[in-house]
Every structure is written in structure tokens, then in C-alpha cells.
Write a protein that holds these residues in place. Structure first.
Motif, short mmCIF file in Angstrom:
data_model
loop_
_atom_site.label_atom_id
_atom_site.label_comp_id
_atom_site.label_asym_id
_atom_site.label_seq_id
_atom_site.Cartn_x
_atom_site.Cartn_y
_atom_site.Cartn_z
N THR A 51 12.26 4.44 2.54
CA THR A 51 12.18 5.55 1.59
C THR A 51 12.70 5.13 0.21
O THR A 51 13.40 4.12 0.06
CB THR A 51 13.01 6.75 2.08
OG1 THR A 51 14.38 6.35 2.18
CG2 THR A 51 12.51 7.25 3.43
N SER A 90 10.06 19.78 5.75
CA SER A 90 9.25 19.28 4.65
C SER A 90 7.83 19.84 4.72
O SER A 90 7.24 20.17 3.69
CB SER A 90 9.22 17.75 4.66
OG SER A 90 8.66 17.27 3.46
N ARG A 91 7.30 19.98 5.91
CA ARG A 91 5.96 20.57 6.05
C ARG A 91 5.96 21.99 5.49
O ARG A 91 5.04 22.39 4.78
CB ARG A 91 5.52 20.56 7.51
CG ARG A 91 4.14 21.16 7.69
CD ARG A 91 3.67 21.16 9.13
NE ARG A 91 2.31 21.66 9.15
CZ ARG A 91 1.39 21.27 10.00
NH1 ARG A 91 1.67 20.38 10.92
NH2 ARG A 91 0.18 21.79 9.95
N ASN A 113 9.01 16.19 10.61
CA ASN A 113 9.80 16.85 9.58
C ASN A 113 9.24 18.25 9.29
O ASN A 113 8.52 18.47 8.32
CB ASN A 113 9.84 15.99 8.31
CG ASN A 113 10.86 16.47 7.31
OD1 ASN A 113 11.30 17.62 7.35
ND2 ASN A 113 11.25 15.58 6.42
N TYR A 142 10.10 13.52 -2.52
CA TYR A 142 11.30 14.25 -2.93
C TYR A 142 12.40 14.11 -1.89
O TYR A 142 12.14 13.85 -0.71
CB TYR A 142 11.00 15.73 -3.19
CG TYR A 142 10.26 16.41 -2.06
CD1 TYR A 142 10.95 16.98 -0.99
CD2 TYR A 142 8.88 16.49 -2.06
CE1 TYR A 142 10.27 17.60 0.04
CE2 TYR A 142 8.19 17.10 -1.04
CZ TYR A 142 8.89 17.66 0.01
OH TYR A 142 8.22 18.26 1.05
N ASP A 143 13.62 14.26 -2.35
CA ASP A 143 14.80 14.23 -1.50
C ASP A 143 15.79 15.27 -2.02
O ASP A 143 15.99 15.37 -3.23
CB ASP A 143 15.50 12.86 -1.56
CG ASP A 143 14.71 11.77 -0.88
OD1 ASP A 143 14.69 11.76 0.36
OD2 ASP A 143 14.13 10.93 -1.59
N ARG A 189 20.85 21.15 1.27
CA ARG A 189 19.64 21.52 2.01
C ARG A 189 19.71 22.95 2.55
O ARG A 189 20.76 23.55 2.64
CB ARG A 189 19.43 20.53 3.16
CG ARG A 189 19.06 19.15 2.65
CD ARG A 189 18.87 18.17 3.77
NE ARG A 189 18.64 16.84 3.22
CZ ARG A 189 18.87 15.72 3.86
NH1 ARG A 189 19.33 15.74 5.10
NH2 ARG A 189 18.64 14.55 3.28
N ALA A 223 14.19 22.24 -2.20
CA ALA A 223 12.99 21.39 -2.09
C ALA A 223 11.74 22.15 -2.49
O ALA A 223 10.88 21.63 -3.22
CB ALA A 223 12.86 20.83 -0.67
N THR A 224 11.62 23.39 -2.05
CA THR A 224 10.45 24.20 -2.39
C THR A 224 10.38 24.43 -3.90
O THR A 224 9.33 24.24 -4.52
CB THR A 224 10.50 25.55 -1.65
OG1 THR A 224 10.52 25.28 -0.23
CG2 THR A 224 9.29 26.40 -1.98
N CYS A 254 4.43 13.93 4.64
CA CYS A 254 5.73 14.05 5.30
C CYS A 254 5.58 13.53 6.72
O CYS A 254 4.46 13.42 7.25
CB CYS A 254 6.23 15.49 5.31
SG CYS A 254 5.29 16.64 6.32
N VAL A 303 7.90 23.17 3.18
CA VAL A 303 8.02 23.06 1.72
C VAL A 303 6.63 22.85 1.11
O VAL A 303 6.25 23.50 0.14
CB VAL A 303 8.97 21.91 1.32
CG1 VAL A 303 8.82 21.53 -0.14
CG2 VAL A 303 10.40 22.28 1.66
#
Length: 179
Positions: A34, A153-154, A150, A111-112, A118, A123-124, A146, A156
Motif C-alpha cells: 500500500t 471501504s466498499r 474490506n 485513501y487511508d 475511523r 473516508a466517505t 478495494c 465508502v
């Protein structure tokens, strides 16, 4: 209220704390490919000093320029940090174009969010804000990927109108409109 920002030196202390959080969750290991892990391996020894951190910030900003030196196969990339006051919360990288590898697994946008920030919608919101930047770079529909495992993340990506394309190996691929 958090916002996207070009990398800035004023978040130095918070950035170091965030990188320690990433390292504590196992990021930076040789097997981890990553963005955060690569930069932990390459730059972490220089980040503690103001001068070293300033060089890193300058390097990140320069990566958006077409003629900046970069490893073979890498493309210009605009990195933006998600910050609130002097607190570093995360980052987004927008790759200006896709290589065959990025088309398969990396996408236009990565993105992280630091572990302690979190599950708060960062993230969104960060991806939503980055989409207009991608549009300004001429990207009409951004490929965002993603890991299949995850789920966060999906969600997001889907919250930002991402349309599932397919799965390639362990990566789910989505196309997200930038307007």
C-alpha cells in the motif's frame, strides 16, 4: 470541520502519531504494497526532524507534476491530506492516469484514514471531496478499488455513487462519477 489540504508541515506532530498508529496495525511490512506502507519504509526515518518532514512534504507535492522524477511505471499523483486544524486524519492520492497495473488493482484514487479516526465518516467525506479534484484533472469517472474483504471501504465507494464493475483477484473494482 475537516477538509482536504495539500500536504502541510503544520500537522507534523499529528502526522507522526498517525503513522505510529498505521505501523501498530502492521503497515510498513515488506509484504504490504500500500501507499502508506511504501512511504513508511522509505521515509519514516526522516519524518521525526522538521527538515526531513519538510522534504517529504515537498516531495509529495512535487509528485503531482508531470516532469517530477518517479519510479518506472508510476504516474503523476496528487496527494491531499484530510485535516482538521492541526490534526492529520487521513489522506487521498489521485493518480492522474491509469497504467495497466493501476487499471487492474490500484485505480485512480486511493485513501487511508488513521486508525483512531475511523468509523466517523471521514473516508466517505474525503473521497467525496477528492472527486471534484479528480474531475479538475480530466478524470470523468474514477476507478476506485478495494479488497473484497474490506466491507467498510466498499460502503465508502458505494456511498459516493460507485458502480461495481468486477472483481479481479482479491480486488473489487468500481467506477465513480466525478461530477
Amino acid at each position: 470541520m475537516p477538509q482536504l489540504s495539500s500536504p502541510v508541515e503544520r500537522v507534523h506532530r499529528s502526522f507522526l502519531a498517525a503513522m505510529a498508529e498505521f505501523r501498530d496495525e502492521g503497515r510498513g511490512d515488506v509484504g504490504d504494497d500500500t501507499m502508506i506502507s511504501k512511504e513508511l519504509r522509505e521515509f519514516a526515518d526522516r519524518w521525526p526532524t522538521r527538515e526531513g518532514f519538510a522534504e517529504y512534504v515537498g516531495w509529495l507535492r512535487a509528485q503531482a507534476l508531470e516532469d517530477s522524477p518517479r519510479p518506472e511505471g508510476f504516474v503523476p499523483s496528487t496527494t491531499l491530506w484530510w485535516i482538521e486544524d492541526d490534526d492529520y486524519l487521513g489522506r487521498v492520492a489521485i493518480r492522474h492516469r491509469l497504467t495497466p497495473h493501476l487499471f487492474e488493482v490500484g485505480g485512480h484514487i486511493g485513501y487511508d484514514v488513521r486508525p483512531s479516526a475511523r468509523r466517523r465518516g471521514h473516508a466517505t467525506a474525503m473521497l467525496r471531496a477528492a472527486l471534484s479534484v479528480a474531475h479538475g484533472l480530466g478524470i470523468a469517472s474514477a476507478l476506485v478499488t478495494c479488497d473484497a474483504s474490506n466491507v467498510a471501504s466498499r460502503k465508502v465507494i458505494e456511498a459516493n455513487r460507485g458502480t461495481f464493475d468486477d472483481q479481479r483477484g482479491e480486488k473489487l473494482r468500481f467506477w465513480v462519477p466525478t461530477t
